[in-house]
Scaffold this active site. Structure first.
Site, short mmCIF file in Angstrom:
data_model
loop_
_atom_site.label_atom_id
_atom_site.label_comp_id
_atom_site.label_asym_id
_atom_site.label_seq_id
_atom_site.Cartn_x
_atom_site.Cartn_y
_atom_site.Cartn_z
CG ASP A 1 3.20 1.35 0.78
OD1 ASP A 1 3.94 1.79 1.94
OD2 ASP A 1 1.90 1.13 0.77
CD GLU B 1 0.80 1.54 6.78
OE1 GLU B 1 0.07 1.49 7.83
OE2 GLU B 1 0.37 2.24 5.70
#
Length: 376
Positions: free
Chosen positions: A85, A146
Site C-alpha cells: 500500500d 502499513e
C-alpha cells in the site's frame, strides 16, 4: 558465491518496477491494493513460488504469502516482510508520472516501498538462475495496510515472524546507504470535538463551535512536542454547512518517541486532553500503536553479516535507529533478529517528488542476494 558476480540488469529491473509503480495502490482503496498484490503474486508464481492469499478484514485488502521451493521447506527460515500500500490516491500518476532523470526515477510509492520489494524478488530470481540454494527457506509476505499503522495484519506478521529465524524488511534505505537496526515507538490517536449547533448568521452566539475547539486543541497538541516525544495532528474534518455553527469535528494525531517510557507518558498526556470546556466536549481515544524496537545482540549479529557482505561489494553500510515506523517494529520488539531499511535509496517519500536512486536497485539487490545466500 560472490554477489558481485550476479548479473543484475538495472534497465530490466526498471521495466519490471514500472508496472508495479503504475499500479496505484492507496491503502484505503482495497480493490486497488488487491490489483497490486495480484501483480506481485503472479510474478512470484512465475518464479516457482507457492502462493497463498489471505483474506482481508476491516475494509482492507488481503495479504500474499509466497514460499519458494527449498529442500527444508517448512522449517524456520527467512521472512521478507513488505507492504504494497502507498499514501498516494489513485490519480496521483497524473501529477507524479513515471519519469527518469539521470540517476533518479520518480513515481508514487516507488521508494516506499515498491522499489525495495521489487529488488528483493530480483535478488531471489538471480540466485535461482545461478542455481544457488539458500541455506534457509524463504517466505515473502506482502501486506496491504502499513501506511495506516498495520491495524489488520499485525497478527499475521507477528505469527509468520515467529515461525522464522530472521526477518528482512526492504523499506527504503538511508541516505548514507545505511540500514535500520531499530525503530522509534509510535502511537496514533483519534480526536473528536462535539459542540452545539446554531444558525451562524442569525444566532451565532447561541452555538458552540466544534471546529474552534479542535483548532485550540491542535495548537495545544503541537506545543506538547519535546526532544523526547513528538506530537502532530495530520487529519482534520469538521462542519457540514458554512451557515451553521459546527457541531462536530474529528481528527487524527500521531506521537513518536525513541523510548517506550517516553511514548507511554505521551499517551497519558494525550488522553488527559479529554474533557468539556464551554459546553464543547473534546474526546481523545487511542488508535494503533507500534512498539519501540531496540536492537539486541542477535539483530546486531545480523547487521554484522550484512555489513560484511556490503564490504565485499565495496560499499559501506552504516546503521542506526530511525523514526517513521515500519512492520519491523513488531518483529524486532518480539526479539526476532530483524534488519530493516534494506530497500532502495531515495528521497521525498509521501510527496509528489518521490524518487529512487537508480543505481541503488542493483547495489541493494546484490546486498539482499548476499544475505539470502549466507544466512544460516
Amino acid at each position: 558465491m560472490n554477489p558481485a558476480d550476479l548479473p543484475f540488469d538495472t534497465e530490466a529491473m526498471l521495466q519490471g518496477l514500472r508496472g508495479w509503480v503504475e499500479c496505484e495502490s492507496p491503502t484505503w482503496d482495497a480493490a486497488a491494493v488487491a490489483r497490486m498484490l495480484d501483480l506481485a503474486a503472479r510474478d512470484m508464481a512465475v518464479m516457482g513460488a507457492t502462493i497463498e492469499r489471505i483474506s482481508g478484514r476491516q475494509g482492507f485488502a488481503g495479504c500474499v504469502r509466497a514460499r519458494f521451493p527449498h529442500p527444508r521447506q517448512g522449517e524456520p527460515g527467512i521472512l521478507i516482510a513488505g507492504h504494497m500500500d502507498t499514501v498516494h490516491p489513485v490519480g496521483t500518476l497524473a501529477k507524479l508520472p513515471w519519469r527518469r532523470d539521470g540517476n533518479k526515477c520518480f513515481g508514487p510509492g516507488i521508494c516506499d516501498m515498491k522499489g525495495g520489494n521489487y529488488l528483493t524478488l530480483e535478488a531471489i530470481r538471480q540466485l535461482m538462475k545461478a542455481a544457488v540454494t539458500t541455506p534457509l527457506p524463504l517466505t515473502v509476505l506482502f501486506t496491504p495496510d502499513e501506511e495506516v499503522g498495520t491495524p489488520s495484519t499485525r497478527d499475521i506478521i507477528e505469527a509468520e515472524a515467529q515461525r522464522n529465524t530472521y526477518v528482512l524488511v526492504p523499506e527504503p534505505g538511508r541516505a548514507d546507504n545505511g540500514v535500520v537496526t531499530g525503530r522509534y515507538a509510535i502511537a496514533r490517536f483519534n480526536l473528536e470535538a462535539t459542540g452545539r449547533p446554531s444558525h451562524a448568521g442569525a444566532r451565532l452566539g447561541a452555538g458552540r463551535s466544534a471546529i474552534r475547539e479542535m483548532a485550540r486543541q491542535i495548537l495545544a497538541i503541537d506545543a506538547m512536542t519535546t526532544e523526547d516525544c513528538t506530537f502532530s495532528v495530520g487529519i482534520v474534518h469538521g462542519g457540514q454547512w458554512v451557515n451553521c455553527v459546527a457541531t462536530t469535528a474529528t481528527g487524527e494525531a500521531l506521537s513518536m518517541a525513541k523510548r517506550q517510557a517516553d511514548l507511554d507518558r505521551g499517551v497519558e498526556r494525550m488522553l488527559a486532553l479529554s474533557g468539556t470546556t464551554d459546553d464543547v466536549t473534546f474526546k481523545v481515544t487511542r488508535g494503533v500503536t507500534r512498539p519501540v524496537w531496540e536492537p539486541d545482540a542477535r539483530t546486531m549479529a545480523l547487521y554484522d553479516k550484512a555489513r560484511g557482505i556490503a564490504e565485499q561489494l565495496g560499499l559501506s553500510l552504516p546503521h542506526g535507529s530511525a523514526g517513521g515506523g515500519s512492520d519491523g517494529n513488531f518483529t524486532g520488539a518480539l526479539g526476532i533478529p530483524t534488519l530493516d531499511g534494506l530497500g532502495v535509496r531515495g528521497a521525498d517519500m509521501h510527496t509528489l517528488n518521490e524518487y529512487i536512486e537508480v543505481d541503488s536497485l542493483a547495489e541493494r539487490g546484490r546486498l539482499m542476494a548476499g544475505l539470502l545466500a549466507s544466512l544460516a
